[in-house]
Design a protein around this motif. Structure first.
Motif, PDB file in Angstrom:
ATOM      1  N   ILE A 105      -6.711  -6.115  -2.359  1.00 33.93           N
ATOM      2  CA  ILE A 105      -6.354  -6.150  -3.643  1.00 33.93           C
ATOM      3  C   ILE A 105      -7.125  -5.586  -4.843  1.00 33.93           C
ATOM      4  CG2 ILE A 105      -5.869  -8.126  -5.285  1.00 33.93           C
ATOM      5  CD1 ILE A 105      -5.326  -9.901  -3.163  1.00 33.93           C
ATOM      6  N   GLU A 106      -8.350  -5.412  -4.532  1.00 35.67           N
ATOM      7  CA  GLU A 106      -9.031  -4.530  -5.641  1.00 35.67           C
ATOM      8  C   GLU A 106      -8.519  -3.167  -5.668  1.00 35.67           C
ATOM      9  OE1 GLU A 106     -11.139  -4.766  -7.941  1.00 35.67           O
ATOM     10  OE2 GLU A 106     -12.791  -6.479  -7.586  1.00 35.67           O
ATOM     11  N   CYS A 107      -8.423  -2.606  -4.522  1.00 36.60           N
ATOM     12  CA  CYS A 107      -7.680  -1.163  -4.530  1.00 36.60           C
ATOM     13  C   CYS A 107      -6.389  -1.114  -5.085  1.00 36.60           C
ATOM     14  CB  CYS A 107      -7.607  -0.808  -3.076  1.00 36.60           C
ATOM     15  SG  CYS A 107      -9.332  -0.529  -2.191  1.00 36.60           S
ATOM     16  N   TRP A 108      -5.421  -2.136  -4.833  1.00 37.23           N
ATOM     17  CA  TRP A 108      -4.236  -2.156  -5.373  1.00 37.23           C
ATOM     18  C   TRP A 108      -4.187  -2.171  -7.050  1.00 37.23           C
ATOM     19  CZ3 TRP A 108      -2.128  -6.471  -2.008  1.00 37.23           C
ATOM     20  CH2 TRP A 108      -1.810  -5.839  -0.555  1.00 37.23           C
ATOM     21  N   LEU A 109      -5.116  -2.952  -7.498  1.00 39.50           N
ATOM     22  CA  LEU A 109      -5.015  -3.223  -8.794  1.00 39.50           C
ATOM     23  C   LEU A 109      -5.734  -1.999  -9.562  1.00 39.50           C
ATOM     24  CD1 LEU A 109      -6.542  -6.770  -8.955  1.00 39.50           C
ATOM     25  CD2 LEU A 109      -3.947  -6.095  -9.520  1.00 39.50           C
ATOM     26  N   ARG A 110      -6.337  -1.167  -8.922  1.00 39.46           N
ATOM     27  CA  ARG A 110      -7.044  -0.092  -9.575  1.00 39.46           C
ATOM     28  C   ARG A 110      -5.990   1.250  -9.413  1.00 39.46           C
ATOM     29  NH1 ARG A 110     -12.154  -1.604  -7.031  1.00 39.46           N
ATOM     30  NH2 ARG A 110     -11.735  -0.450  -5.469  1.00 39.46           N
ATOM     31  N   ASN A 138      -0.421   0.100 -17.609  1.00 35.56           N
ATOM     32  CA  ASN A 138       0.305  -0.582 -18.385  1.00 35.56           C
ATOM     33  C   ASN A 138       1.480  -1.604 -17.805  1.00 35.56           C
ATOM     34  OD1 ASN A 138      -0.273   1.412 -20.466  1.00 35.56           O
ATOM     35  ND2 ASN A 138       0.886   2.637 -19.891  1.00 35.56           N
ATOM     36  N   LEU A 139       0.876  -2.323 -16.989  1.00 30.72           N
ATOM     37  CA  LEU A 139       1.632  -3.459 -16.208  1.00 30.72           C
ATOM     38  C   LEU A 139       1.788  -4.512 -17.185  1.00 30.72           C
ATOM     39  CD1 LEU A 139       2.234  -4.474 -13.319  1.00 30.72           C
ATOM     40  CD2 LEU A 139       0.100  -5.822 -13.199  1.00 30.72           C
ATOM     41  N   GLN A 140       2.891  -5.152 -17.082  1.00 41.08           N
ATOM     42  CA  GLN A 140       3.470  -6.126 -18.363  1.00 41.08           C
ATOM     43  C   GLN A 140       3.320  -7.324 -17.594  1.00 41.08           C
ATOM     44  OE1 GLN A 140       6.893  -5.121 -20.534  1.00 41.08           O
ATOM     45  NE2 GLN A 140       6.495  -3.013 -20.275  1.00 41.08           N
ATOM     46  N   GLU A 141       3.730  -7.759 -16.274  1.00 37.64           N
ATOM     47  CA  GLU A 141       3.506  -8.957 -15.964  1.00 37.64           C
ATOM     48  C   GLU A 141       2.856  -9.014 -14.424  1.00 37.64           C
ATOM     49  OE1 GLU A 141       7.527 -10.650 -15.074  1.00 37.64           O
ATOM     50  OE2 GLU A 141       8.501  -9.627 -16.980  1.00 37.64           O
ATOM     51  N   LEU A 142       1.917 -10.236 -14.384  1.00 36.37           N
ATOM     52  CA  LEU A 142       0.975 -10.208 -13.235  1.00 36.37           C
ATOM     53  C   LEU A 142       1.028 -11.605 -12.580  1.00 36.37           C
ATOM     54  CD1 LEU A 142      -1.149  -8.984 -11.267  1.00 36.37           C
ATOM     55  CD2 LEU A 142      -2.909  -9.583 -12.924  1.00 36.37           C
ATOM     56  N   ASP A 143       1.096 -11.649 -11.491  1.00 40.38           N
ATOM     57  CA  ASP A 143       1.108 -12.948 -10.741  1.00 40.38           C
ATOM     58  C   ASP A 143       0.177 -13.008  -9.580  1.00 40.38           C
ATOM     59  OD1 ASP A 143       1.366 -15.523  -9.302  1.00 40.38           O
ATOM     60  OD2 ASP A 143       3.516 -15.346  -9.287  1.00 40.38           O
ATOM     61  N   SER A 173     -10.810  -5.995 -11.467  1.00 39.06           N
ATOM     62  CA  SER A 173     -10.041  -4.740 -11.690  1.00 39.06           C
ATOM     63  C   SER A 173      -8.534  -5.409 -12.393  1.00 39.06           C
ATOM     64  CB  SER A 173      -9.667  -4.086 -10.464  1.00 39.06           C
ATOM     65  OG  SER A 173      -9.185  -4.993  -9.479  1.00 39.06           O
ATOM     66  N   ALA A 174      -8.445  -6.773 -12.226  1.00 40.23           N
ATOM     67  CA  ALA A 174      -7.105  -7.394 -12.820  1.00 40.23           C
ATOM     68  C   ALA A 174      -7.144  -7.412 -14.261  1.00 40.23           C
ATOM     69  CB  ALA A 174      -7.012  -8.740 -12.140  1.00 40.23           C
ATOM     70  N   LEU A 175      -8.456  -7.384 -14.866  1.00 44.32           N
ATOM     71  CA  LEU A 175      -8.644  -7.364 -16.338  1.00 44.32           C
ATOM     72  C   LEU A 175      -8.501  -6.171 -16.910  1.00 44.32           C
ATOM     73  CD1 LEU A 175     -11.602  -9.978 -16.478  1.00 44.32           C
ATOM     74  CD2 LEU A 175      -9.244 -10.586 -16.607  1.00 44.32           C
ATOM     75  N   ARG A 176      -8.167  -5.256 -16.315  1.00 45.51           N
ATOM     76  CA  ARG A 176      -7.893  -4.026 -16.955  1.00 45.51           C
ATOM     77  C   ARG A 176      -6.607  -3.957 -17.425  1.00 45.51           C
ATOM     78  NH1 ARG A 176      -5.106   0.585 -14.518  1.00 45.51           N
ATOM     79  NH2 ARG A 176      -4.271   0.287 -12.503  1.00 45.51           N
ATOM     80  N   PHE A 177      -5.735  -4.927 -17.012  1.00 44.94           N
ATOM     81  CA  PHE A 177      -4.243  -5.100 -17.614  1.00 44.94           C
ATOM     82  C   PHE A 177      -4.119  -5.907 -18.982  1.00 44.94           C
ATOM     83  CE2 PHE A 177      -3.764  -4.533 -12.922  1.00 44.94           C
ATOM     84  CZ  PHE A 177      -3.391  -3.411 -12.888  1.00 44.94           C
ATOM     85  N   SER A 210       0.890  -1.082   0.013  1.00 49.82           N
ATOM     86  CA  SER A 210       0.042  -0.059   0.009  1.00 49.82           C
ATOM     87  C   SER A 210       0.841   1.294   0.048  1.00 49.82           C
ATOM     88  CB  SER A 210      -0.920   0.183   1.119  1.00 49.82           C
ATOM     89  OG  SER A 210      -1.864  -1.073   1.321  1.00 49.82           O
ATOM     90  N   LYS A 211       1.873   1.303   0.802  1.00 47.40           N
ATOM     91  CA  LYS A 211       2.958   2.220   0.670  1.00 47.40           C
ATOM     92  C   LYS A 211       3.546   2.496  -0.442  1.00 47.40           C
ATOM     93  CE  LYS A 211       6.491   4.214   3.691  1.00 47.40           C
ATOM     94  NZ  LYS A 211       7.469   4.232   4.895  1.00 47.40           N
ATOM     95  N   ILE A 212       3.877   1.465  -1.027  1.00 44.57           N
ATOM     96  CA  ILE A 212       4.709   1.567  -2.489  1.00 44.57           C
ATOM     97  C   ILE A 212       3.655   2.456  -3.592  1.00 44.57           C
ATOM     98  CG2 ILE A 212       5.864   0.345  -4.369  1.00 44.57           C
ATOM     99  CD1 ILE A 212       7.123  -1.696  -2.036  1.00 44.57           C
ATOM    100  N   LEU A 213       2.672   1.783  -3.662  1.00 46.80           N
ATOM    101  CA  LEU A 213       1.628   2.191  -4.466  1.00 46.80           C
ATOM    102  C   LEU A 213       1.235   3.680  -4.435  1.00 46.80           C
ATOM    103  CD1 LEU A 213      -0.602  -1.107  -5.140  1.00 46.80           C
ATOM    104  CD2 LEU A 213       1.245  -0.176  -6.543  1.00 46.80           C
ATOM    105  N   ALA A 214       1.367   4.063  -3.027  1.00 46.01           N
ATOM    106  CA  ALA A 214       1.020   5.216  -2.740  1.00 46.01           C
ATOM    107  C   ALA A 214       2.086   6.472  -3.139  1.00 46.01           C
ATOM    108  CB  ALA A 214       0.350   5.653  -1.283  1.00 46.01           C
TER     109      ALA A 214
END
Length: 354
Positions: free
Chosen positions: A126-131, A137-142, A166-170, A100-104
């Motif tokens: 997770i939903e919040c992170w993915l938004r 423009n994420l290239q790799e998702l696990d 929200s994962a499908l937006r990538f 959460s801190k990194i994404l902020a």
């Protein structure tokens, strides 16, 4: 006559070298001794340093901000590489806080996001992170949920563990994707279009006929399905739409009784039935209908079957892996083999007709 002053201590000269981290060597320093003291990493362009930072483990990449004044802003300019595993923290609660801190703090873009084992309680997080805009423009998702500790592998997944929408937006930007312990949503083909995806892995994922028919993977080269629940006909249709597929691994999947494969690009297939007692359907027959480039057909656990392998057209097929009494019938073109002990523990090699 007075003695000359003693040379400065060795640690003093070393300190002076480290004091030059933010600067460069004075001009004209070209002797062998001076070369040894150069800071070659710090002379690299910012773009190269950002690439290096993005390849480091998540925690180490963030720590580069403390190297020097010049390095301080580079982490925010480097593509994000977030891997939420034990290298980030041994405690899940702290990993959640760090993400959460990194994404902020980071403006993006993002190269990789790996959330391999997150408990269901953090589904909303997770939903919040993915938004987050940082992941644009994420290239790799696990992405996967941790259910192994509380749910036997033979039981179906909880209905609540649907892949976050929200994962499908990538989907338009992903090149590599891995999903585990979740259900693929029943959505239209437009939502499940992955135009640039080249590698896809699924573990304990449930895929309905609607989802399988909607998946569009035109440039996929490598597909791994392990303990995935999917009907055989749905898998056949899904594979038919993979126009660039070269490597296919099907391991312990559920819901497949008879699998037909037609692919103009496949070169290698590895396969095995589900674990005994986990699949009432039971994988009985594999049919290679048309695979003009197929070279290797490899049963991973031949003792478990399937009972019948039929190869109708595969002109470049060279090797069929080890056989056993679990595979009792083998059809190659118009030739029929009743598999006996003479075949056991020996791969069948098929000469190629030029």
């Amino acid at each position: 006559m007075e003695a000359p002053p003693p040379p400065p201590p060795a640690h003093t000269s070393k300190k002076r070298k480290f004091d030059r981290v933010d600067g460069q060597e004075p001009p004209g320093s070209s002797s062998a001794g001076d070369v040894a003291g150069l800071d070659f990493i710090n002379t690299l362009p910012d773009a190269v340093l950002c690439t290096i930072i993005s390849l480091l483990p998540t925690k180490d990449g963030g720590r580069t901000q403390a190297v020097s004044r010049r390095w301080r802003p580079l982490w925010r300019s480097a593509p994000l590489n977030i891997v939420a595993d034990s290298t980030l923290s041994g405690q899940e609660r702290k990993r959640v806080i760090y993400i959460s801190k990194i994404l902020a703090q980071h403006p993006g873009p993002a190269l990789r996001l790996a959330l391999p084992y997150i408990r269901e309680r953090y589904y909303g997080k997770i939903e919040c992170w993915l938004r987050s805009q940082a992941l644009t423009n994420l290239q790799e998702l696990d992405l996967g949920f941790d259910v192994e500790g509380s749910l036997p592998s033979s039981l179906p997944l909880p209905s609540s563990l649907v892949l976050p929408p929200s994962a499908l937006r990538f989907a338009p930007t992903l090149h590599v994707a891995s999903f585990s312990c979740c259900r693929f949503p029943d959505l239209s083909a437009q939502s499940l279009n992955f135009p640039h995806l080249k590698e896809l892995s699924m573990y304990r994922v449930t895929i309905s006929e609607l989802s399988a028919s909607s998946l569009n993977l035109p440039h996929l080269k490598q597909l791994t399905l392990c303990r995935v629940t999917i009907p055989g006909d749905a898998l056949h249709g899904m594979l038919t739409g993979c126009l660039s597929l070269e490597s296919l691994l099907l391991k312990n999947n559920v819901g497949i009784r008879r699998l037909r494969i037609s692919s103009p690009t496949l070169r290698s297939i590895g396969f095995s039935p589900a674990f005994r007692g986990e699949d009432a359907t039971s994988f009985q027959e594999l049919v290679i209908e048309d695979a003009p480039r197929l070279e290797r057909l490899l049963p991973l656990y031949p003792d478990d079957g399937p009972r019948t392998i039929q190869i109708i057209r595969a002109p470049k097929l060279q090797v069929i892996g080890l056989l056993s009494d679990g595979i009792s019938k083998l059809h190659i073109g118009t030739t029929f083999f009743q598999v006996t002990a003479a075949f056991f523990n020996h791969p069948i090699r098929i000469p190629i007709c030029k």
